[in-house]
Design a protein around this motif. Structure first.
Motif, PDB file in Angstrom:
ATOM      1  N   LYS A 148       0.830  -1.203   0.000  1.00 40.23           N
ATOM      2  CA  LYS A 148       0.000   0.000   0.000  1.00 40.23           C
ATOM      3  C   LYS A 148       0.868   1.258   0.000  1.00 40.23           C
ATOM      4  N   LEU A 149       1.966   1.216   0.752  1.00 41.04           N
ATOM      5  CA  LEU A 149       2.888   2.358   0.743  1.00 41.04           C
ATOM      6  C   LEU A 149       3.488   2.559  -0.644  1.00 41.04           C
ATOM      7  N   LEU A 150       3.808   1.447  -1.292  1.00 48.46           N
ATOM      8  CA  LEU A 150       4.392   1.530  -2.623  1.00 48.46           C
ATOM      9  C   LEU A 150       3.361   2.015  -3.654  1.00 48.46           C
ATOM     10  N   GLY A 210       6.574   7.837  -8.137  1.00 47.25           N
ATOM     11  CA  GLY A 210       7.753   7.114  -7.652  1.00 47.25           C
ATOM     12  C   GLY A 210       7.664   5.629  -7.937  1.00 47.25           C
ATOM     13  N   GLN A 211       8.803   4.983  -7.971  1.00 50.68           N
ATOM     14  CA  GLN A 211       8.869   3.550  -8.257  1.00 50.68           C
ATOM     15  C   GLN A 211       9.365   2.737  -7.062  1.00 50.68           C
ATOM     16  N   GLU A 212       9.756   3.421  -5.994  1.00 46.89           N
ATOM     17  CA  GLU A 212      10.305   2.717  -4.830  1.00 46.89           C
ATOM     18  C   GLU A 212       9.978   3.482  -3.564  1.00 46.89           C
ATOM     19  N   ILE A 213      10.024   2.778  -2.460  1.00 47.54           N
ATOM     20  CA  ILE A 213       9.842   3.412  -1.154  1.00 47.54           C
ATOM     21  C   ILE A 213      11.095   3.212  -0.326  1.00 47.54           C
ATOM     22  N   GLU A 214      11.343   4.127   0.572  1.00 48.05           N
ATOM     23  CA  GLU A 214      12.463   4.021   1.503  1.00 48.05           C
ATOM     24  C   GLU A 214      11.907   3.947   2.913  1.00 48.05           C
ATOM     25  N   ASP A 219      12.108  -6.435  -4.451  1.00 47.64           N
ATOM     26  CA  ASP A 219      13.565  -6.366  -4.536  1.00 47.64           C
ATOM     27  C   ASP A 219      14.019  -5.347  -3.497  1.00 47.64           C
ATOM     28  N   VAL A 220      15.115  -5.648  -2.817  1.00 40.14           N
ATOM     29  CA  VAL A 220      15.560  -4.805  -1.707  1.00 40.14           C
ATOM     30  C   VAL A 220      16.990  -4.332  -1.939  1.00 40.14           C
ATOM     31  N   GLU A 221      17.222  -3.058  -1.710  1.00 39.26           N
ATOM     32  CA  GLU A 221      18.560  -2.473  -1.746  1.00 39.26           C
ATOM     33  C   GLU A 221      18.774  -1.662  -0.483  1.00 39.26           C
ATOM     34  N   LEU A 222      20.028  -1.535  -0.058  1.00 39.51           N
ATOM     35  CA  LEU A 222      20.347  -0.644   1.047  1.00 39.51           C
ATOM     36  C   LEU A 222      20.237   0.793   0.570  1.00 39.51           C
ATOM     37  N   LYS A 223      19.750   1.674   1.432  1.00 43.42           N
ATOM     38  CA  LYS A 223      19.655   3.088   1.077  1.00 43.42           C
ATOM     39  C   LYS A 223      21.040   3.716   0.987  1.00 43.42           C
ATOM     40  N   GLY A 224      21.899   3.383   1.928  1.00 47.57           N
ATOM     41  CA  GLY A 224      23.259   3.894   1.939  1.00 47.57           C
ATOM     42  C   GLY A 224      24.259   2.779   1.723  1.00 47.57           C
ATOM     43  N   PHE A 240      17.776   1.193   6.848  1.00 51.05           N
ATOM     44  CA  PHE A 240      16.986   1.889   5.841  1.00 51.05           C
ATOM     45  C   PHE A 240      17.272   1.305   4.466  1.00 51.05           C
ATOM     46  N   CYS A 241      16.203   0.899   3.812  1.00 48.81           N
ATOM     47  CA  CYS A 241      16.309   0.198   2.528  1.00 48.81           C
ATOM     48  C   CYS A 241      15.371   0.815   1.498  1.00 48.81           C
ATOM     49  N   LYS A 242      15.657   0.503   0.239  1.00 47.65           N
ATOM     50  CA  LYS A 242      14.784   0.849  -0.875  1.00 47.65           C
ATOM     51  C   LYS A 242      14.069  -0.415  -1.329  1.00 47.65           C
ATOM     52  N   LEU A 243      12.757  -0.347  -1.415  1.00 45.93           N
ATOM     53  CA  LEU A 243      11.959  -1.487  -1.849  1.00 45.93           C
ATOM     54  C   LEU A 243      11.284  -1.173  -3.173  1.00 45.93           C
TER      55      LEU A 243
END
Length: 614
Positions: free
Chosen positions: A179-181, A189-193, A579-584, A604-607
């Motif tokens: 829902k956030l995405l 936007g295409q991703e959430i942090e 898919d998950v990435e680190l924010k920093g 903190f990640c990017k989803l």
């Protein structure tokens, strides 16, 4: 000023030379930077002046001399922390000394071979005001009694019901993220942090609430006084595990120190909630709703003799109370045999509550007139529940946090896990049986626990004098310790030791599938997965105590399978959708240690929504 000391990834610091030993090393907590392949310990220092360093070493040596003097020289032949890289050494904190263990041979001696000569020591001192006589801080006699009552609660049918609940809670958590995405997509936007550590903490709390108490905290979507009180208690437990001295034991501190007043308030909120849940479980004991003859019919499966059958038929006409008294013959602790209990929900279709609290209340008779006995029984039950609430919640959240942290740095391994999860979900979803097919995800959870063990230390205190083995490269004669010696078994050191693990600081989930010989280490049997056939997760047995994710021996964590399955499903459900990435950068994620290893400021990640789900 902070100085950075490169170490061999040790939780209890092992300094390369005496010049590396920081001032106030006996009193200040250590922080770790989460840097792949290299672990750095940041020790607080007020100055880098060379003269201060020299005087500091004099004081440190004096501290060791004082320790030896006050301990009667009993630990005098053991290496001290300055320059010590061995598997057994002494760490002096002023007049107090601790023995630090980073060796599987010595750990096996303490945890399994001579386990009843040790209790939880310092850990019990810290946790008793919070957990009372729960399984973790309990003395040996209390632990023996409670373990017999609680361990049967984690039976196969309970775990089967819990897996379904893990899936539902994980779906609720994933739905929130979706829902956030979606809202972000509407904004272009295409991703959430977001902080995934906080999300995992909420998920773990909801699972513990439903699995242990049949209480829905709903922390994924809302806040309540109980949730805030739980987190406040967790923070206080961590504070007490790392603070310089136990000031909270002084009565004036309870009302003079604001955080102690808040802790007392938080504890009251939780205890009132638990008391209400226990009361409700007692008042709704489904066992009293069963027709006595139906119970007798099921009991025939467990009773072989004609005398028992005749006696049960006679008591059947007298009502359920007589049956209950009779069943006590079969087990001195519980009201019903376990195999009967777990068959009742399926035979009579009356159980709607599969929680551990329901099991403990139904299996434990309280039909007595001794009010003090009932009060003590209910207090012990509350202590057990508080222990499971805090320990179970904190551990799972930490495991999931570090699993994602590691996977985000290895996209190939994340992709491999996603392919496996997609295949299982496409064949009917996740249940206890299909969980067995999530082999790679289970290996990821195990490898995360190896690199970031929860807890990073196992704490013990000797109840009587003992001779510890010397361990690898230690004194062949071993080390004599007196009664009252406090011991830290550093699982963090042990799990990253190059003597027992190849490429110990690298993230390699597949390592648990490969047999490893002892490399000539006398007394250690090496790593062999075949020692535990059919086990879903590696344990201390397959590694001969080089891998201790949940302790080992008789006092091994009773809820280990619950936590491992919960973590596996939570990770699988996340990877299936995102898919998950680190924010920093990985270096920006700092560790702090307390009861568990967790991040300093969150993960903190990017989803992103996965574009292709097979």
């Amino acid at each position: 000023m902070s100085t950075t000391v490169t170490s061999s990834c040790s939780l209890i610091p092992q300094f390369r030379t005496t010049n590396d030993l920081p001032s106030s090393s006996a009193s200040k907590p250590y922080r770790f930077s989460s840097i792949p392949k290299v672990c750095r310990i940041r020790c607080q220092s007020t100055s880098t002046d060379e003269k201060r360093n020299k005087s500091r070493n004099v004081l440190d040596n004096a501290s060791n001399l004082l320790t030896n003097f006050l301990s009667g020289g009993n630990l005098g032949n053991m290496p001290v922390a300055e320059g010590a890289h061995g598997s057994v050494y002494k760490l002096a904190f002023g007049p107090k000394a601790f023995v630090v263990i980073s060796d599987p041979i010595v750990a096996r001696h303490i945890l399994r071979e001579n386990s009843f000569s040790y209790d939880k020591g310092v850990l019990a001192d810290i946790l008793e005001p919070i957990m009372g006589k729960g399984l973790i801080p309990a003395d040996l006699e209390t632990w023996k009694q409670r373990r017999r009552v609680i361990a049967p609660g984690f039976h196969t049918l309970y775990l089967e019901a819990m897996v379904k609940m893990f899936v539902k809670c994980s779906e609720r958590s994933v739905s929130k993220l979706e829902k956030l995405l979606e809202a972000k997509n509407l904004q272009g936007g295409q991703e959430i942090e977001l902080d995934l550590e906080a999300e995992f903490s909420n998920l773990a709390l909801d699972i513990i609430g439903l699995g242990v108490f049949n209480y829905d905290f709903g922390s994924v979507t809302k806040e309540s006084p109980v949730i805030k009180a739980v987190y406040g208690t967790l923070f206080e437990a961590e504070h007490r595990s790392t603070f310089y001295f136990p000031y909270w034991k002084f009565p004036p501190a309870r009302w003079l120190v604001p955080r102690q007043r808040k802790f007392a308030s938080d504890l009251k909120i939780i205890n009132d909630c638990l008391d209400g849940l226990i009361k409700n479980a007692k008042e709704t004991r489904q066992i009293t709703n069963y027709n006595a003859c139906s119970i007798v019919g099921l009991l025939f499966k467990n009773v072989k003799t004609f005398i028992h059958r005749k006696r049960m038929l006679r008591n059947c006409r007298k009502g359920t109370t007589q049956i209950s008294r009779h069943v006590n013959i079969f087990h001195p602790v519980i009201n019903l045999p376990l195999n009967l209990y777990v068959s009742l929900p399926y035979a009579c279709k009356l159980f709607q509550d599969a929680s551990l609290l329901r099991f403990l209340v139904d299996m434990r008779g309280v039909d007595v007139d001794d009010r003090q006995y009932v009060y003590n029984l209910m207090k012990q039950l509350r202590d057990d529940l508080m222990t499971m609430l805090i320990a179970g919640h904190e551990t799972t959240a930490a495991v999931l946090t570090w699993a994602v942290f590691l996977l985000a740095q290895h996209p190939d391994k994340m992709k491999k896990a996603q392919v496996e999860v997609d295949a299982v979900v496409s064949q009917g979803g996740i249940n206890l049986e299909s969980l067995k097919k999530l082999e790679y995800v289970r290996l990821i959870i195990s490898e995360s626990l190896r690199l970031y063990p929860q807890p990073p230390l196992l704490i013990r205190r000797s109840l009587k004098s003992d001779r510890l083995p010397g361990g690898y490269m230690g004194d062949k004669e071993g080390y004599q310790i007196p009664a009252g010696t406090d011991i830290f078994i550093s699982t963090y050191n042990l799990h990253r030791s190059p003597y027992y693990w190849e490429k110990p600081n690298e993230f390699e989930p597949e390592r648990f599938l490969v047999q490893r010989d002892s490399n000539g280490i006398e007394g250690w049997a090496g790593f062999d997965p075949s020692r535990s056939p059919g086990a879903l997760y590696p344990n201390e047995g397959v590694s001969d105590f080089a891998f201790l994710p949940f302790g080992g021996g008789p006092r091994r964590c009773v809820g280990d399978q619950f936590a491992l399955m919960e973590s596996t499903i939570g990770l699988a459900m996340l990877l299936h959708k995102f898919d998950v990435e680190l924010k920093g950068s990985p270096e920006s994620v700092e560790c702090v240690t307390g009861a568990t290893i967790h991040t300093k400021n969150g993960l903190f990640c990017k989803l992103k929504k996965r574009s292709h789900i097979h």
